[in-house]
Write an enzyme that holds these catalytic residues in place. Structure first.
Site: not given
Length: 403
Positions: A98, A180, A208, A226, A228, A266, A353
């Protein structure tokens, strides 16, 4: 309509609250929500451990521990660069994809605003991640014109439409590599050819894709990655900045001169080390992971069919990344199905949501789905750590819930 939304939101919150109260923390559910986040690879966790305490140091410090931390960061940078097919010097570490999306899009826009260039148009696909769309909307408020490229019913960008949308006025084009929500793969090589003919810059949200499929980012200008989403730790990501495009990007945050001045602050050594280890693992086993994920999907779909479950696959296998699956079950709303199986199965839906507002999926809507189809859609992702037995068991759980 407003009352319906309020009542639906209240019901969702009640269902989730009840579920949280009833499910023990050690519940052995099957996790199939890898588009949201993947489990941390044990190897990445082990690689990170000493940097939290035994080797803890600021990589900007001049002492030996600081130099060791800086060296570990550069090794991780090289592992990630090798996975993405780019030079180590072109990788900028961020807090996630992001932030990388924001740096690329807003940074290019700021440079253009400070330059006597005539390019003031941005083109994005209709199914981009919200962080891309929000960044582009911010540029629109600053005077840029935004155009949206449509996609097919398979979630693939319409190349003819894209070619008509770009021109000598186009500054930046943003196309994600893999979606995604539905896992659709974009034809990046063909998109590069179109963009180069008009002289615009190309940003690819590759969150992705990198670590899930073979991809070489060297032909694009910017790409967001990304950790994760590829079995690394959350809280870290990267932006690929092509050396050829570096001078057309300005920083959007200010502080120290870390990461070439593009991302001050950092650098978190433990997270970056884990990210690098996840990249190293992915380089070694992408083919194995893809084959395993696709086999799991096949077993899952066959098991559903064997149990006489009615379903529709939203994106065909040839158009989606391995392991990804977007399904709809006629007559069953996704949120109800998720609540029914949540003790044993972690899946999500094709709508979001956000901040208390029920929203239909802009991805599915752009693909031409009706409201009923969107409400009936769930998304799954079979990861490296899902067994074939998990796939069979997941089908059984869903079949029981759908009876």
């Amino acid at each position: 309509m407003a009352l319906y939304v309020v009542l639906k939101l209240s019901r969702l919150r009640f269902e989730r609250a009840v579920a949280l109260q009833e499910i023990p923390m050690d519940a052995g559910d099957i996790y199939l929500d890898g588009h949201a986040t993947t489990p941390l690879a044990p190897e990445a966790r082990s690689a990170m451990e000493p940097w939290w305490h035994d080797l803890a140091a600021n990589p900007n410090s001049p002492h030996l521990r600081g130099m060791k931390a800086a060296d570990a960061i550069e090794n991780a940078r090289q592992d990630l660069a090798s996975l993405a097919g780019v030079a180590r010097s072109e990788i900028v570490f961020t807090s996630g994809a992001t932030e990388a999306n924001n740096i690329a899009i807003l940074g290019v826009g700021e440079h253009a605003r400070m330059s006597p260039v005539s390019r003031r148009e941005i083109v994005v696909s209709a199914i981009e991640h919200k962080s891309v769309l929000a960044s582009v909307n911010a540029l629109e408020r600053r005077g840029f014109k935004v155009k949206v490229a449509p996609v097919s019913s398979e979630g693939v960008v319409n190349l003819n439409a894209l070619e008509r949308l770009v021109s000598e006025r186009t500054l930046l084009v943003g196309i994600m590599a893999v979606n995604n929500e539905v896992g659709s793969i974009q034809p990046i090589n063909q998109i590069v050819e179109i963009i180069r003919r008009c002289g615009a810059l190309l940003h690819v949200d590759a969150a992705q894709a990198v670590g899930r499929m073979g991809i070489n980012l060297s032909d694009v200008d910017f790409a967001s990655i990304s950790s994760h989403k590829m079995y690394g730790p959350a809280g870290v990501g990267a932006l690929f900045v092509s050396a050829a495009a570096r001078n057309r990007l300005l920083p959007i945050a200010f502080g120290g001169d870390q990461e070439g001045g593009l991302r001050p602050g950092t650098v978190p050594t433990p997270l970056v080390v884990g990210f690098g280890e996840a990249a190293r693992l992915a380089s070694a086993r992408i083919s194995e992971d893809e084959q395993h994920a696709q086999r799991a999907v096949t077993v899952f779909l066959d098991a559903l069919a064997d149990r006489q479950v009615r379903f529709t696959v939203n994106v065909l296998e040839a158009s989606r990344v391995a392991g990804s699956l977007s399904l709809r079950f006629p007559g069953m709303e996704a949120h109800q199905l998720i609540a029914k199986v949540s003790r044993e199965l972690s899946i999500s839906e094709g709508s979001a949501c956000n901040n208390g507002n029920i929203e239909s999926s802009h991805v599915l809507r752009s693909m031409g789905f009706s409201d009923d189809d969107m409400r009936a859609t769930i998304r799954l992702y079979f990861s490296r750590y899902n067994s074939i037995d998990d796939a069979s068991r997941a089908a059984e759980i869903l079949a029981q819930a759908l009876r």
